[in-house]
Write a protein that holds these residues in place. Structure first.
Motif, PDB file in Angstrom:
ATOM      1  N   ARG A  73      55.863 -25.499 179.939  1.00 32.34           N
ATOM      2  CA  ARG A  73      56.235 -26.835 179.451  1.00 32.34           C
ATOM      3  C   ARG A  73      55.315 -27.241 178.303  1.00 32.34           C
ATOM      4  N   TYR A  74      54.029 -27.007 178.485  1.00 31.15           N
ATOM      5  CA  TYR A  74      53.038 -27.319 177.451  1.00 31.15           C
ATOM      6  C   TYR A  74      53.355 -26.540 176.170  1.00 31.15           C
ATOM      7  N   GLU A  75      53.592 -25.254 176.324  1.00 34.76           N
ATOM      8  CA  GLU A  75      53.878 -24.404 175.170  1.00 34.76           C
ATOM      9  C   GLU A  75      55.100 -24.905 174.404  1.00 34.76           C
ATOM     10  N   SER A  76      56.166 -25.243 175.108  1.00 36.74           N
ATOM     11  CA  SER A  76      57.387 -25.691 174.423  1.00 36.74           C
ATOM     12  C   SER A  76      57.151 -27.023 173.709  1.00 36.74           C
ATOM     13  N   LYS A  77      56.373 -27.908 174.302  1.00 38.23           N
ATOM     14  CA  LYS A  77      56.080 -29.198 173.656  1.00 38.23           C
ATOM     15  C   LYS A  77      55.237 -29.004 172.402  1.00 38.23           C
ATOM     16  N   VAL A  78      54.191 -28.194 172.503  1.00 36.55           N
ATOM     17  CA  VAL A  78      53.315 -27.961 171.350  1.00 36.55           C
ATOM     18  C   VAL A  78      54.091 -27.271 170.236  1.00 36.55           C
ATOM     19  N   ASN A  79      54.870 -26.250 170.578  1.00 38.70           N
ATOM     20  CA  ASN A  79      55.647 -25.540 169.557  1.00 38.70           C
ATOM     21  C   ASN A  79      56.629 -26.474 168.860  1.00 38.70           C
ATOM     22  N   ALA A  80      57.266 -27.361 169.612  1.00 42.56           N
ATOM     23  CA  ALA A  80      58.211 -28.310 169.009  1.00 42.56           C
ATOM     24  C   ALA A  80      57.487 -29.275 168.066  1.00 42.56           C
ATOM     25  N   THR A  81      56.327 -29.762 168.483  1.00 42.67           N
ATOM     26  CA  THR A  81      55.548 -30.674 167.633  1.00 42.67           C
ATOM     27  C   THR A  81      55.114 -29.983 166.353  1.00 42.67           C
ATOM     28  N   LEU A  82      54.589 -28.768 166.493  1.00 37.81           N
ATOM     29  CA  LEU A  82      54.138 -28.022 165.311  1.00 37.81           C
ATOM     30  C   LEU A  82      55.312 -27.711 164.383  1.00 37.81           C
ATOM     31  N   ALA A  83      56.436 -27.303 164.939  1.00 38.48           N
ATOM     32  CA  ALA A  83      57.605 -26.972 164.115  1.00 38.48           C
ATOM     33  C   ALA A  83      58.078 -28.194 163.329  1.00 38.48           C
ATOM     34  N   ARG A  84      58.140 -29.356 163.998  1.00 41.00           N
ATOM     35  CA  ARG A  84      58.559 -30.584 163.302  1.00 41.00           C
ATOM     36  C   ARG A  84      57.593 -30.929 162.176  1.00 41.00           C
ATOM     37  N   GLY A  85      56.290 -30.860 162.485  1.00 43.72           N
ATOM     38  CA  GLY A  85      55.281 -31.217 161.489  1.00 43.72           C
ATOM     39  C   GLY A  85      55.272 -30.282 160.301  1.00 43.72           C
ATOM     40  N   VAL A  86      55.389 -28.989 160.560  1.00 46.57           N
ATOM     41  CA  VAL A  86      55.382 -28.001 159.474  1.00 46.57           C
ATOM     42  C   VAL A  86      56.661 -28.136 158.650  1.00 46.57           C
ATOM     43  N   LYS A  87      57.787 -28.300 159.335  1.00 49.46           N
ATOM     44  CA  LYS A  87      59.075 -28.407 158.636  1.00 49.46           C
ATOM     45  C   LYS A  87      59.115 -29.628 157.729  1.00 49.46           C
ATOM     46  N   SER A  88      58.501 -30.719 158.143  1.00 49.70           N
ATOM     47  CA  SER A  88      58.524 -31.941 157.332  1.00 49.70           C
ATOM     48  C   SER A  88      57.451 -31.948 156.236  1.00 49.70           C
ATOM     49  N   SER A  89      56.595 -30.941 156.211  1.00 47.79           N
ATOM     50  CA  SER A  89      55.553 -30.863 155.186  1.00 47.79           C
ATOM     51  C   SER A  89      56.159 -30.409 153.857  1.00 47.79           C
ATOM     52  N   LYS A  90      55.676 -31.021 152.783  1.00 47.39           N
ATOM     53  CA  LYS A  90      56.179 -30.679 151.453  1.00 47.39           C
ATOM     54  C   LYS A  90      55.448 -29.479 150.851  1.00 47.39           C
ATOM     55  N   THR A  91      54.230 -29.228 151.311  1.00 52.76           N
ATOM     56  CA  THR A  91      53.443 -28.116 150.784  1.00 52.76           C
ATOM     57  C   THR A  91      52.803 -27.353 151.945  1.00 52.76           C
ATOM     58  N   ALA A  92      52.368 -26.136 151.647  1.00 50.98           N
ATOM     59  CA  ALA A  92      51.674 -25.344 152.664  1.00 50.98           C
ATOM     60  C   ALA A  92      50.356 -26.006 153.045  1.00 50.98           C
ATOM     61  N   THR A  93      49.689 -26.601 152.073  1.00 54.10           N
ATOM     62  CA  THR A  93      48.426 -27.296 152.360  1.00 54.10           C
ATOM     63  C   THR A  93      48.661 -28.440 153.335  1.00 54.10           C
ATOM     64  N   GLU A  94      49.713 -29.199 153.099  1.00 50.70           N
ATOM     65  CA  GLU A  94      50.055 -30.308 154.001  1.00 50.70           C
ATOM     66  C   GLU A  94      50.384 -29.778 155.398  1.00 50.70           C
ATOM     67  N   ALA A  95      51.109 -28.684 155.463  1.00 48.49           N
ATOM     68  CA  ALA A  95      51.464 -28.086 156.763  1.00 48.49           C
ATOM     69  C   ALA A  95      50.211 -27.637 157.504  1.00 48.49           C
ATOM     70  N   LEU A  96      49.307 -26.986 156.781  1.00 48.65           N
ATOM     71  CA  LEU A  96      48.078 -26.512 157.418  1.00 48.65           C
ATOM     72  C   LEU A  96      47.212 -27.682 157.871  1.00 48.65           C
ATOM     73  N   GLN A  97      47.164 -28.736 157.079  1.00 47.82           N
ATOM     74  CA  GLN A  97      46.399 -29.922 157.477  1.00 47.82           C
ATOM     75  C   GLN A  97      47.001 -30.553 158.734  1.00 47.82           C
ATOM     76  N   PHE A  98      48.314 -30.541 158.847  1.00 48.29           N
ATOM     77  CA  PHE A  98      48.964 -31.056 160.053  1.00 48.29           C
ATOM     78  C   PHE A  98      48.558 -30.239 161.269  1.00 48.29           C
ATOM     79  N   VAL A  99      48.611 -28.919 161.141  1.00 45.60           N
ATOM     80  CA  VAL A  99      48.232 -28.035 162.250  1.00 45.60           C
ATOM     81  C   VAL A  99      46.789 -28.304 162.657  1.00 45.60           C
ATOM     82  N   VAL A 100      45.896 -28.423 161.683  1.00 47.93           N
ATOM     83  CA  VAL A 100      44.481 -28.681 161.974  1.00 47.93           C
ATOM     84  C   VAL A 100      44.316 -30.024 162.679  1.00 47.93           C
ATOM     85  N   SER A 101      45.060 -31.042 162.252  1.00 45.65           N
ATOM     86  CA  SER A 101      44.934 -32.355 162.907  1.00 45.65           C
ATOM     87  C   SER A 101      45.362 -32.283 164.368  1.00 45.65           C
TER      88      SER A 101
END
Length: 192
Positions: free
Chosen positions: A61-89
């Protein structure tokens, strides 16, 4: 004739996940789980099996929630830097209303050396995280945001290792500013 369940299975699984995340596997007793989940012991066993099976379902359950959050955040990022900053946050701060640290990292440290199921799941989850980082690094290298001096796969392994350390440190009272400094130094490896 079997009775209908009088509880939402996902909702009570979420409660178990939170408890395992807060306390760890060994410290969490069946009585703790029954109390936190708000269901009868018999219902717990009938629905989820034993403590170990419930724990593995909570990890999934934890894995599916985290993966969904990361996928949404990365997908909505305009740049790779923004995506990586989201993952780090997410690594440092987690999600709102969540225990600190990472259930998977905590579980790997606590159990992987002696529990084959947890070891296998840890390797799987860590591999997925590295793949996500590798995709972000490729994106940044392709678009000229990140240096191509290093192999994307090796960088993803390194950054994941830093991330595991950050998730462990996030469970302590170390100031978030320090964790962000560590992350920022690691991200400088990617600069062009």
């Amino acid at each position: 004739m079997s009775r209908n369940k009088e509880f939402d299975e996902i909702e009570v699984l979420e409660k178990a996940m939170q408890l395992f995340w807060e306390q760890g596997y060994e410290k969490t007793s069946m009585s703790d789980l029954v109390e936190r989940m708000g269901i009868h012991r018999r219902s717990l066993y009938d629905t989820f099996g034993d403590k170990h099976t419930l724990f593995l379902k909570a990890v999934e359950r934890y894995e599916s929630k985290v993966n969904a959050t990361l996928a949404r955040g990365v997908k909505s990022s305009k740049t790779a830097t923004e995506a990586l900053q989201f993952v780090v946050s997410i690594l440092i701060c987690g999600e709102e209303d969540s225990p600190s640290g990472c259930l998977m990292v905590n579980s790997a440290v606590e159990l992987a050396a002696r529990d084959a199921d947890v070891n296998k799941k840890s390797i799987e989850v860590f591999s997925t995280a590295e793949q996500l980082l590798k995709e972000i690094i490729f994106w940044g290298q392709r678009d000229g945001e990140f240096s191509s001096d290093y192999d994307a796969e090796e960088l993803s392994e390194y950054l994941h290792n830093v991330g595991v350390g950050l998730r462990s440190m996030a469970r302590t009272s170390i100031p978030k500013e320090k964790l962000h400094r560590i992350a920022n130094i690691s991200m400088k490896l990617l600069e062009k």
